[in-house]
Design a protein around this motif. Structure first.
Motif, PDB file in Angstrom:
ATOM      1  N   ILE A   4       1.139  -1.509   0.124  1.00 12.91           N
ATOM      2  CA  ILE A   4      -0.181  -0.096  -0.489  1.00 12.91           C
ATOM      3  C   ILE A   4       1.332   1.588  -0.468  1.00 12.91           C
ATOM      4  CG2 ILE A   4      -1.696   1.765   1.569  1.00 12.91           C
ATOM      5  CD1 ILE A   4      -2.577  -1.122   2.099  1.00 12.91           C
ATOM      6  N   LYS A   5       0.628   2.411  -0.908  1.00 12.93           N
ATOM      7  CA  LYS A   5       1.080   3.172  -1.183  1.00 12.93           C
ATOM      8  C   LYS A   5       1.766   4.224   0.361  1.00 12.93           C
ATOM      9  CE  LYS A   5       1.888   7.160  -4.825  1.00 12.93           C
ATOM     10  NZ  LYS A   5       1.165   7.787  -5.373  1.00 12.93           N
ATOM     11  N   ASP A   6       2.055   4.920   0.384  1.00  9.32           N
ATOM     12  CA  ASP A   6       2.811   5.664   1.837  1.00  9.32           C
ATOM     13  C   ASP A   6       2.987   4.995   3.143  1.00  9.32           C
ATOM     14  OD1 ASP A   6       3.316   7.292  -0.054  1.00  9.32           O
ATOM     15  OD2 ASP A   6       1.358   8.673   0.072  1.00  9.32           O
ATOM     16  N   SER A   7       3.063   3.574   2.347  1.00  2.00           N
ATOM     17  CA  SER A   7       2.649   3.067   4.502  1.00  2.00           C
ATOM     18  C   SER A   7       4.459   2.461   4.791  1.00  2.00           C
ATOM     19  CB  SER A   7       1.873   1.497   3.945  1.00  2.00           C
ATOM     20  OG  SER A   7       2.741   0.526   3.200  1.00  2.00           O
ATOM     21  N   LYS A   8       4.699   1.980   5.553  1.00  5.86           N
ATOM     22  CA  LYS A   8       5.414   1.041   6.257  1.00  5.86           C
ATOM     23  C   LYS A   8       5.159  -0.523   6.399  1.00  5.86           C
ATOM     24  CE  LYS A   8       8.152   1.604  10.214  1.00  5.86           C
ATOM     25  NZ  LYS A   8       9.886   1.474   9.646  1.00  5.86           N
ATOM     26  N   VAL A   9       6.670  -1.323   5.362  1.00  5.68           N
ATOM     27  CA  VAL A   9       6.649  -2.254   5.241  1.00  5.68           C
ATOM     28  C   VAL A   9       7.186  -2.986   6.853  1.00  5.68           C
ATOM     29  CG1 VAL A   9       7.343  -4.370   3.525  1.00  5.68           C
ATOM     30  CG2 VAL A   9       6.959  -2.154   2.742  1.00  5.68           C
ATOM     31  N   PHE A  59      -0.318   1.735   8.250  1.00  2.00           N
ATOM     32  CA  PHE A  59      -0.367   2.591   7.987  1.00  2.00           C
ATOM     33  C   PHE A  59      -1.297   3.612   8.588  1.00  2.00           C
ATOM     34  CE2 PHE A  59      -4.116   2.574   5.000  1.00  2.00           C
ATOM     35  CZ  PHE A  59      -4.270   0.806   4.949  1.00  2.00           C
ATOM     36  N   ASN A  60      -1.310   4.760   8.366  1.00  2.02           N
ATOM     37  CA  ASN A  60      -2.187   5.867   8.827  1.00  2.02           C
ATOM     38  C   ASN A  60      -3.429   6.050   7.852  1.00  2.02           C
ATOM     39  OD1 ASN A  60      -1.845   6.729  11.788  1.00  2.02           O
ATOM     40  ND2 ASN A  60       0.716   6.880  10.683  1.00  2.02           N
ATOM     41  N   ASN A 106       5.649  -9.391  16.859  1.00  8.00           N
ATOM     42  CA  ASN A 106       6.919  -8.794  18.070  1.00  8.00           C
ATOM     43  C   ASN A 106       8.026  -7.673  17.627  1.00  8.00           C
ATOM     44  OD1 ASN A 106       5.062 -10.313  20.149  1.00  8.00           O
ATOM     45  ND2 ASN A 106       6.809 -12.323  19.574  1.00  8.00           N
ATOM     46  N   ASN A 107       9.085  -8.104  16.478  1.00  5.37           N
ATOM     47  CA  ASN A 107       9.740  -7.786  16.191  1.00  5.37           C
ATOM     48  C   ASN A 107       9.687  -6.308  15.135  1.00  5.37           C
ATOM     49  OD1 ASN A 107      11.136  -9.502  16.868  1.00  5.37           O
ATOM     50  ND2 ASN A 107      11.305  -9.983  14.738  1.00  5.37           N
ATOM     51  N   TYR A 108       8.919  -6.270  14.865  1.00  2.51           N
ATOM     52  CA  TYR A 108       8.178  -5.007  14.382  1.00  2.51           C
ATOM     53  C   TYR A 108       6.804  -4.794  14.048  1.00  2.51           C
ATOM     54  CZ  TYR A 108      12.475  -7.547  11.486  1.00  2.51           C
ATOM     55  OH  TYR A 108      13.459  -7.758  10.942  1.00  2.51           O
ATOM     56  N   THR A 109       5.872  -4.896  14.790  1.00  2.00           N
ATOM     57  CA  THR A 109       4.642  -4.024  15.115  1.00  2.00           C
ATOM     58  C   THR A 109       4.687  -3.369  16.038  1.00  2.00           C
ATOM     59  OG1 THR A 109       3.898  -5.606  13.377  1.00  2.00           O
ATOM     60  CG2 THR A 109       2.617  -4.147  14.438  1.00  2.00           C
ATOM     61  N   ALA A 110       4.615  -4.357  17.220  1.00  2.00           N
ATOM     62  CA  ALA A 110       4.349  -3.618  18.694  1.00  2.00           C
ATOM     63  C   ALA A 110       5.531  -2.420  18.943  1.00  2.00           C
ATOM     64  CB  ALA A 110       4.649  -4.766  20.247  1.00  2.00           C
ATOM     65  N   PRO A 111       6.500  -2.866  18.683  1.00  2.00           N
ATOM     66  CA  PRO A 111       7.362  -1.261  18.828  1.00  2.00           C
ATOM     67  C   PRO A 111       6.397  -0.063  18.420  1.00  2.00           C
ATOM     68  CG  PRO A 111       8.625  -2.705  18.330  1.00  2.00           C
ATOM     69  CD  PRO A 111       7.855  -3.225  17.692  1.00  2.00           C
TER      70      PRO A 111
END
Lengths: 411, 411
Positions: B121-126, B139-140, B161-166
């Motif tokens: 999705i455009k402008d999202s964080k992978v 993404f927001n 755990n690694n990329y979303t929780a933070p």
């Protein structure tokens, strides 16, 4: 008929309880030929439960609630549903008497809270609770069917099977056949039957990977079981032709059940001695009703001393090769055979972890010994995963090896 | 922040897969102090996934999807979400390279389907997928946060755990304390703490009934653990004052773990001999890492003969009183004690059913014997439910009785 399942309970939203009720009901509804389009979980909250109920009424013909029928303040499914639908609750004296009896029988005090459970939606059909105190409810509202079931899984399942399913019988039904395999990965398995999966629309074929096993589910839709069997059976035969060597069950039976039936057929008895599985093999085997017909004894020899005393393992063997070794596994199974006079003795010794592994003997190393009047041998295995995974996989393998031996002597 | 979890996948609606993803995420979100108000499960269907998305946008600030990010035709979460929200998908070359590398490393052929997974999705964080090929997306959208995670539990958990929780860290967190009780029903228990339940908003108190046990969960919200402990601890103390005799654990420990720890503390050893539980007691006990420190041996004496041979039960006792009797339970535990030289020997003999019951000795009748150097006694129980329920409840009771004995000698 479009259906949906609404599970009520804040414990589900906190993640403390896994929603096994929804999967149980989904399987059962599929068997009845009823499509399930949504599961929803909502907490013990009046406003949100009301909103969810309105959404469900908009899109589904059959709504099944689980949970929130208990005696406490936060159990409010019945109350909210009756209010949202504009139907009344009334005291059901028959059920009140049943609840009273339930407490008397158990010598427990019935509290005022429990009276709440005897209130039933007016003009509804009461569904008996054979195990607990909360009755279920079945009623028609406009062109919809509404069902309220209790949350505790054993109560819910018993109530569904005994009193709910008969009320939901359809013109067409669904029937599944589950073929269980071991010794082949899901993607390799899928390669071998890919053309079948793509070709079929009724019956359909789906594969599922589960703890060292892959299940193939063949599902057909038809007027009755006989009609479905006519379309399922040729497909099962074709799958059998391609995957026969990996298949151990065609009837959704567990590997221990298959082993149990084979023993019974052969009029043979079995005993287990376990170290790293700590009783799991005996426990899974004796969970089968009627296990006593073939199971003589199980011994959990956790210490070296118990291996010597119970199974006549030589002290020198333990010293030279260690408790986790081919030699010890062999002496364990022979010792058990001599002691019990069964037809087949199986031994398990290994390292379940999480600690205790070395470079030579890593966590997951498990020896399985088999001894019968004719021969004895040991199979070496390396399993991966957590302590529980390793114990489970080792127990699976014991049953696989026991069954393999029986198939060989039968040939 | 109000959140909800949407799990996408027809296998969930067929009941073949239990939705463990939703419970995992709920626990994790609770720890982060984020309220979860709904779980929804929907199939691989464009129309229904779109509808569910619209409902979720109406009521939640954070929406987490799991599933439907795979390479096949029926994986459509990303596509439907982008269409519903009016945001574009674009090829992410960095991720395309990663996917190519993943296949090269495994010597597998990459199919055209896999390219689909590199559309983001455009402008999202992978969100990286350390285990599989499907990347996640964060993404927001307006004032909402939207997260797409893959369906396979190990991929989803690692990614969360690694990329979303933070990315979801809150100013306040939630912490729960679970108090486990046995020997009191849910409604009687609630009566005793009703005023506390009603008074409290932070921390909150909730009760849950589970197979012969009732759990009390005390949950607090605060800036940090220390702050929460300050409000939870006095409440736990008050609950302890009122229910102390029924409480066996304050740390979410199982009854066998509590018994195990108590044995270790006392430097005592234990052995079990089981009939109707068929190894379940040993198996549950040895599922605890380190059980070998206190567990000497387990014997599953299913036949009369094995009771005589292994435990020195008198043939006359079995003849006169039967295998399921106080007398047999007593001789079993004493026989085991004499044989093993442990500090405590526990025996179980009963009728687990579903058949084998009589009027005098119904299904569910279970005798538990305890023998130590000082004394020996037998407890009679009547359990209800399925074969499995009865076996589980009997095993629970064995651990309860073992622990009770230890507490008494410690006093």
């Amino acid at each position: 008929m479009k259906s949906e399942i609404i599970s009520v309970g804040s414990e589900l939203l906190l993640g403390n309880t896994v929603n096994t009720n929804a999967s149980f009901l989904s399987r059962k509804l599929a068997e009845l030929g009823i499509d399930v389009f949504y599961h929803t979980v909502v907490g013990d909250n009046v406003y949100r439960l009301k909103t969810i109920t309105k959404i469900a009424l908009d899109r589904s013909d059959l709504i099944i609630y689980t949970g929130g029928l208990g005696p406490t303040e936060d159990d409010l499914t019945k109350e909210v549903v009756s209010e949202t639908l504009g139907v009344d609750l009334e005291l059901d004296n028959v059920h009140l008497a049943k609840i009273k009896k339930y407490f008397e029988k158990r010598n427990m005090k019935m509290t005022d809270n429990n009276i709440k459970q005897a209130y039933i939606i007016k003009d509804s059909k009461v569904l008996n609770n054979d195990i607990g105190t909360a009755p279920g409810v079945f009623f028609n509202w406009k062109d919809k069917k509404i069902i309220l079931l209790p949350g505790p899984p054993t109560e819910m399942k018993t109530m569904f099977n005994n009193y709910t399913a008969p009320l939901l019988k359809q013109d067409s039904i669904i029937k599944s056949k589950t073929i269980r395999t071991m010794g082949i990965g899901e993607s390799s398995l899928e390669e071998l039957i890919k053309d079948l999966v793509i070709e079929q629309s009724n019956p359909t074929i789906a594969t599922y990977a589960k703890q060292g096993q892959v299940e193939i589910q063949v599902t057909g839709k038809g007027k009755n079981e006989k009609e479905i069997d006519l379309i399922i059976d040729p497909l099962v035969k074709e799958i059998d032709k391609r995957l026969g060597e990996y298949i151990y069950s065609y009837n959704n039976e567990s590997i221990e059940e298959v082993f149990f039936k084979q023993l019974k057929k052969n009029h043979m008895t079995v005993a287990f001695c376990e170290s790293c599985t700590g009783g799991l093999v005996s426990s899974r085997f004796t969970a089968i009703p009627g296990a006593s017909q073939v199971f003589e004894r199980g011994i959990v020899t956790y210490t070296n001393n118990s291996k010597i005393e119970e199974l006549n393992v030589k002290e020198s063997t333990l010293k030279t090769y260690g408790a986790v070794s081919e030699e010890t596994a062999k002496e364990m199974s022979i010792g058990l055979l001599n002691k019990t006079n069964v037809d087949m003795a199986l031994s398990i010794t290994g390292i379940a972890g999480p600690t205790g592994g070395t470079k030579d003997k890593p966590v997951g190393l498990v020896y399985i010994g088999l001894a019968s009047k004719d021969k004895s041998y040991v199979i070496k295995n390396i399993f991966t995963g957590s302590r529980q995974d390793i114990q489970n996989k080792a127990a699976n393998k014991v049953f696989v090896e026991g069954r393999k031996y029986l198939l060989e002597i039968n040939n």
